[in-house]
Motif scaffolding. Structure first.
Motif, PDB file in Angstrom:
ATOM      1  N   LEU A   1      52.276  -4.499 -34.990  1.00 30.38           N
ATOM      2  CA  LEU A   1      50.825  -4.499 -35.216  1.00 30.38           C
ATOM      3  C   LEU A   1      50.422  -3.291 -36.048  1.00 30.38           C
ATOM      4  CD1 LEU A   1      48.587  -6.456 -34.383  1.00 30.38           C
ATOM      5  CD2 LEU A   1      47.897  -4.762 -32.692  1.00 30.38           C
ATOM      6  N   GLU A   2      50.291  -3.551 -37.337  1.00 25.36           N
ATOM      7  CA  GLU A   2      49.913  -2.514 -38.297  1.00 25.36           C
ATOM      8  C   GLU A   2      49.095  -3.161 -39.403  1.00 25.36           C
ATOM      9  OE1 GLU A   2      54.095  -1.779 -38.965  1.00 25.36           O
ATOM     10  OE2 GLU A   2      53.947  -2.547 -41.009  1.00 25.36           O
ATOM     11  N   GLU A   3      48.479  -2.329 -40.248  1.00 23.50           N
ATOM     12  CA  GLU A   3      47.658  -2.844 -41.346  1.00 23.50           C
ATOM     13  C   GLU A   3      48.528  -3.244 -42.546  1.00 23.50           C
ATOM     14  OE1 GLU A   3      44.986  -3.950 -42.282  1.00 23.50           O
ATOM     15  OE2 GLU A   3      43.289  -3.204 -41.130  1.00 23.50           O
TER      16      GLU A   3
ATOM     17  N   SER B   1      55.252   0.003 -28.162  1.00 22.66           N
ATOM     18  CA  SER B   1      54.890   1.037 -29.144  1.00 22.66           C
ATOM     19  C   SER B   1      55.674   0.845 -30.443  1.00 22.66           C
ATOM     20  CB  SER B   1      55.212   2.421 -28.574  1.00 22.66           C
ATOM     21  OG  SER B   1      55.218   3.381 -29.613  1.00 22.66           O
ATOM     22  N   HIS B   2      54.946   1.044 -31.559  1.00 22.66           N
ATOM     23  CA  HIS B   2      55.581   1.024 -32.880  1.00 22.66           C
ATOM     24  C   HIS B   2      55.408   2.418 -33.511  1.00 22.66           C
ATOM     25  CE1 HIS B   2      57.254  -0.588 -36.478  1.00 22.66           C
ATOM     26  NE2 HIS B   2      56.139  -0.706 -37.163  1.00 22.66           N
ATOM     27  N   SER B   3      55.386   3.443 -32.648  1.00 24.84           N
ATOM     28  CA  SER B   3      55.132   4.852 -33.002  1.00 24.84           C
ATOM     29  C   SER B   3      53.632   5.084 -33.117  1.00 24.84           C
ATOM     30  CB  SER B   3      55.829   5.277 -34.303  1.00 24.84           C
ATOM     31  OG  SER B   3      55.061   4.908 -35.439  1.00 24.84           O
TER      32      SER B   3
ATOM     33  N   ALA C   1      52.201   7.284 -35.907  1.00 23.09           N
ATOM     34  CA  ALA C   1      51.767   7.464 -37.302  1.00 23.09           C
ATOM     35  C   ALA C   1      52.641   6.734 -38.311  1.00 23.09           C
ATOM     36  CB  ALA C   1      51.731   8.945 -37.634  1.00 23.09           C
ATOM     37  N   HIS C   2      53.482   5.809 -37.849  1.00 24.94           N
ATOM     38  CA  HIS C   2      54.288   4.971 -38.739  1.00 24.94           C
ATOM     39  C   HIS C   2      55.051   5.787 -39.781  1.00 24.94           C
ATOM     40  CE1 HIS C   2      55.112   1.223 -41.191  1.00 24.94           C
ATOM     41  NE2 HIS C   2      55.316   0.817 -39.955  1.00 24.94           N
ATOM     42  N   GLN C   3      55.947   6.640 -39.270  1.00 24.49           N
ATOM     43  CA  GLN C   3      56.784   7.446 -40.161  1.00 24.49           C
ATOM     44  C   GLN C   3      58.253   7.135 -39.890  1.00 24.49           C
ATOM     45  OE1 GLN C   3      55.544   9.519 -42.574  1.00 24.49           O
ATOM     46  NE2 GLN C   3      53.549   8.710 -41.956  1.00 24.49           N
TER      47      GLN C   3
END
Ligand SMILES: [Zn+2]
Length: 293
Positions: A8-10, A79-81, A83-85
């Motif tokens: 789930l991210e933009e 969780s997908h982290s 800050a997506h790094q």
């Protein structure tokens, strides 16, 4: 066993790219997650499937109502982290804090414990196996960060094989659910998510589904968004990978989710015969297989 998961991210959470890989630029982009997600939730309802959503902490704070809704519909939140790094871009201290913030952001909304994790870009690589220690310390029970095939940001971790495994760390354990793949000209190639799902004809995907005993999917809302803006500073190769097949991917997903039955990660955990699974010990940052299954 087919496991259904979404990251789930933009649409603009694209790694290793100057205009998109840092939180400081994310405010410049149009937000499209709400609209993209509505269609996905409707499809899950129609096809009677329950999924696991790996959410960014950033998403949880930006769209708390989305995370609340997904959870209240009975889907699982992982969780997908925060800050997506990429994991290997920073150090262990950064990873620990990033995971902590992400878990807290998600648990504050759902009131449920976060027990599943997926690394951004499947960036859990051979040099960062310490991640398993950090995950266990923060209460994570299932990891889905291992990609057997080639991947731009990770992948090619061959030790696991095409099935779930147990990793023992100092008397505690974490269960690994890798992304499956198939052999194509001696290479492992994924087919159950992202660009591979958009690229491959549905009949081939269907045939591969029938011949596989274990499937781990990995979709993103942007995989089905044909109206998303184009990120112009991507290389030609990445432009192709990011935008190919967008006009047909949603109808393909409708067929996929209606033709096959899927389960969430927690449900899959109950279906696996863990007594007969591959087991590893993590010693000095290296995985050592301890059985011959
Ligand atoms: Zn991601």
């Amino acid at each position: 066993m087919n496991i259904l998961t979404f990251d789930l991210e933009e649409w603009f959470h694209i790694l290793k790219n100057p205009s998109t890989d840092n939180e400081s630029s994310w405010g410049n982009f149009e937000y499209r997650l709400r609209k993209n997600l509505d269609r996905i939730l409707e499809l899950l309802d129609d096809s009677e499937n329950i999924a696991t959503f790996f959410c960014l902490g950033w998403v949880a704070r930006k769209y708390p109502s989305i995370v609340e809704e997904i959870s209240s519909l009975g889907h699982e939140i992982g969780s997908h982290s925060n800050a997506h790094q990429l994991i290997y871009r920073y150090d262990r201290k950064f990873f620990k804090k990033d995971l902590e913030v992400s878990i807290k952001s998600l648990e504050d909304i759902t009131g449920k414990k976060v027990i599943a994790y997926r690394a951004p870009g499947f960036s859990l690589v051979a040099d960062t196996m310490w991640v398993f220690e950090e995950l266990i310390m923060q209460g994570i029970e299932f990891d889905c960060s291992i990609f057997l095939g080639n991947h731009s940001h990770g992948g090619r971790i061959k030790a696991f094989g095409l099935r779930p495994s147990i990793i023992n760390v100092d008397g505690k354990k974490i269960k690994e659910f890798p992304v499956n793949s198939f052999k194509f000209f001696h290479k492992e190639v994924a087919f159950s998510g992202g660009g591979y799902f958009r690229f491959l004809p549905y009949q081939i995907i269907k045939r591969l589904m029938f011949s596989s005993g274990y499937i781990m999917t990995y979709f993103h809302p942007r995989d089905f968004d044909k109206g998303q803006p184009i990120i112009r500073d991507l290389s030609y190769y990445r432009l192709f990978k990011s935008y190919y097949g967008l006009s047909s991917s949603f109808p393909k997903a409708v067929k996929f989710l209606n033709d096959f039955d899927f389960v969430s990660l927690s449900h899959a955990d109950k279906l696996v015969d863990w007594q007969r699974s591959q087991q590893f010990n993590l010693v000095d940052g290296q995985l050592k297989q301890i059985n011959s299954i």
